[in-house]
Motif scaffolding. Structure first.
Motif, mmCIF file in Angstrom:
data_model
loop_
_atom_site.group_PDB
_atom_site.id
_atom_site.type_symbol
_atom_site.label_atom_id
_atom_site.label_comp_id
_atom_site.label_asym_id
_atom_site.label_seq_id
_atom_site.Cartn_x
_atom_site.Cartn_y
_atom_site.Cartn_z
ATOM 1 N N SER A 250 14.610 -1.404 -1.771
ATOM 2 C CA SER A 250 14.420 0.045 -1.914
ATOM 3 C C SER A 250 13.038 0.506 -1.465
ATOM 4 N N ILE A 251 12.173 -0.430 -1.135
ATOM 5 C CA ILE A 251 10.789 -0.088 -0.761
ATOM 6 C C ILE A 251 10.705 0.234 0.720
ATOM 7 N N ASN A 252 10.129 1.370 1.028
ATOM 8 C CA ASN A 252 9.848 1.715 2.420
ATOM 9 C C ASN A 252 8.398 1.409 2.774
ATOM 10 N N ASP A 253 7.514 1.921 1.960
ATOM 11 C CA ASP A 253 6.098 1.791 2.236
ATOM 12 C C ASP A 253 5.390 1.093 1.088
ATOM 13 N N MET A 254 4.312 0.408 1.434
ATOM 14 C CA MET A 254 3.435 -0.150 0.401
ATOM 15 C C MET A 254 2.029 0.335 0.678
ATOM 16 N N ALA A 255 1.334 0.623 -0.382
ATOM 17 C CA ALA A 255 0.050 1.288 -0.214
ATOM 18 C C ALA A 255 -0.924 0.880 -1.305
ATOM 19 N N TRP A 256 -2.162 1.204 -1.068
ATOM 20 C CA TRP A 256 -3.218 1.080 -2.077
ATOM 21 C C TRP A 256 -3.800 2.464 -2.321
ATOM 22 N N TYR A 257 -3.897 2.798 -3.566
ATOM 23 C CA TYR A 257 -4.554 4.025 -4.010
ATOM 24 C C TYR A 257 -5.754 3.629 -4.866
ATOM 25 N N ARG A 258 -6.633 4.577 -5.086
ATOM 26 C CA ARG A 258 -7.732 4.341 -6.018
ATOM 27 C C ARG A 258 -8.039 5.615 -6.795
ATOM 28 N N GLN A 259 -8.599 5.406 -7.948
ATOM 29 C CA GLN A 259 -9.064 6.537 -8.749
ATOM 30 C C GLN A 259 -10.521 6.282 -9.077
ATOM 31 N N ARG A 260 -11.372 7.031 -8.469
ATOM 32 C CA ARG A 260 -12.804 6.910 -8.706
ATOM 33 C C ARG A 260 -13.176 7.704 -9.952
ATOM 34 N N VAL B 186 -5.753 5.212 -0.251
ATOM 35 C CA VAL B 186 -6.766 4.443 0.471
ATOM 36 C C VAL B 186 -6.197 3.920 1.785
ATOM 37 N N ALA B 187 -5.028 3.293 1.709
ATOM 38 C CA ALA B 187 -4.404 2.713 2.896
ATOM 39 C C ALA B 187 -2.916 2.574 2.643
ATOM 40 N N ILE B 188 -2.148 2.704 3.709
ATOM 41 C CA ILE B 188 -0.692 2.617 3.585
ATOM 42 C C ILE B 188 -0.115 1.842 4.757
ATOM 43 N N ALA B 189 0.842 0.982 4.459
ATOM 44 C CA ALA B 189 1.593 0.254 5.475
ATOM 45 C C ALA B 189 3.028 0.787 5.409
ATOM 46 N N SER B 190 3.352 1.632 6.358
ATOM 47 C CA SER B 190 4.621 2.357 6.338
ATOM 48 C C SER B 190 5.587 1.801 7.370
ATOM 49 N N ILE B 191 6.835 1.655 6.961
ATOM 50 C CA ILE B 191 7.859 1.196 7.890
ATOM 51 C C ILE B 191 8.013 2.181 9.048
ATOM 52 N N SER B 192 7.932 3.459 8.763
ATOM 53 C CA SER B 192 8.183 4.478 9.781
ATOM 54 C C SER B 192 6.925 4.933 10.502
ATOM 55 N N ASP B 193 5.800 4.934 9.806
ATOM 56 C CA ASP B 193 4.581 5.527 10.372
ATOM 57 C C ASP B 193 3.455 4.540 10.634
ATOM 58 N N GLY B 194 3.710 3.258 10.407
ATOM 59 C CA GLY B 194 2.670 2.279 10.672
ATOM 60 C C GLY B 194 1.595 2.252 9.605
ATOM 61 N N ILE B 195 0.399 1.909 10.020
ATOM 62 C CA ILE B 195 -0.717 1.748 9.093
ATOM 63 C C ILE B 195 -1.687 2.914 9.233
ATOM 64 N N ASN B 196 -2.098 3.421 8.104
ATOM 65 C CA ASN B 196 -3.064 4.507 8.101
ATOM 66 C C ASN B 196 -4.076 4.301 6.979
ATOM 67 N N TYR B 197 -5.263 4.842 7.196
ATOM 68 C CA TYR B 197 -6.356 4.688 6.245
ATOM 69 C C TYR B 197 -6.980 6.041 5.931
ATOM 70 N N TYR C 112 -8.206 0.441 -8.543
ATOM 71 C CA TYR C 112 -7.339 0.378 -7.366
ATOM 72 C C TYR C 112 -5.926 0.023 -7.807
ATOM 73 N N TYR C 113 -4.970 0.773 -7.266
ATOM 74 C CA TYR C 113 -3.568 0.610 -7.633
ATOM 75 C C TYR C 113 -2.736 0.253 -6.407
ATOM 76 N N CYS C 114 -1.894 -0.718 -6.573
ATOM 77 C CA CYS C 114 -0.876 -1.032 -5.578
ATOM 78 C C CYS C 114 0.307 -0.108 -5.821
ATOM 79 N N ALA C 115 0.928 0.366 -4.752
ATOM 80 C CA ALA C 115 2.076 1.260 -4.883
ATOM 81 C C ALA C 115 3.177 0.829 -3.940
ATOM 82 N N ALA C 116 4.406 0.898 -4.425
ATOM 83 C CA ALA C 116 5.592 0.666 -3.616
ATOM 84 C C ALA C 116 6.358 1.985 -3.579
ATOM 85 N N LEU C 117 6.537 2.513 -2.380
ATOM 86 C CA LEU C 117 7.069 3.860 -2.222
ATOM 87 C C LEU C 117 8.428 3.813 -1.554
#
Length: 114
Positions: A30-40, A48-59, A93-98
């Motif tokens: 069920s996971i499309n994208d995996m990402a890292w978020y942070r709360q300062r 912070v960064a996302i590895a997306s199946i559809s959109d690639g990698i972004n920072y 820093y939080y790992c996220a599965a989207l």
């Protein structure tokens, strides 16, 4: 359901490096994208960064050239290599599965001392 287990983080001096890792289990399909978020401190959670199946990698602009996200679909893991760390990178820093639903790891503290 997806479970995310993070590792890494800690205390580092400015200019140093840290690596965060996140392992996913459960309904991985069920996971499309995996990402890292942070709360300062005193701020809202931010991407912070996302590895997306559809959109690639972004920072986020603030980490471009310093952080690298990598995703291993075979192992269901995502990592964040952080270099040239700055005190303003301090936060949780939080790992996220989207996907159809969003899942979050428990968070790991990163503290960068000046």
């Amino acid at each position: 359901q997806v479970q995310l287990v993070e590792s890494g983080g800690g205390l580092v001096q400015a200019g140093g490096s840290l690596r965060l890792s996140c392992a996913a289990s459960g309904s991985i399909a069920s996971i499309n994208d995996m990402a890292w978020y942070r709360q300062r401190p005193g701020q809202q959670r931010e991407l912070v960064a996302i590895a997306s199946i559809s959109d690639g990698i972004n920072y986020a602009d603030s980490v471009k050239g310093r952080f690298t996200i990598s995703r291993d679909n075979a192992k269901n893991t995502v990592s964040l290599q952080m270099s040239s760390l700055k005190p303003e990178d301090t936060g949780v820093y939080y790992c996220a599965a989207l996907g159809y639903q969003n899942y979050w790891g428990q968070g790991t503290q990163v503290t960068v001392s000046s």
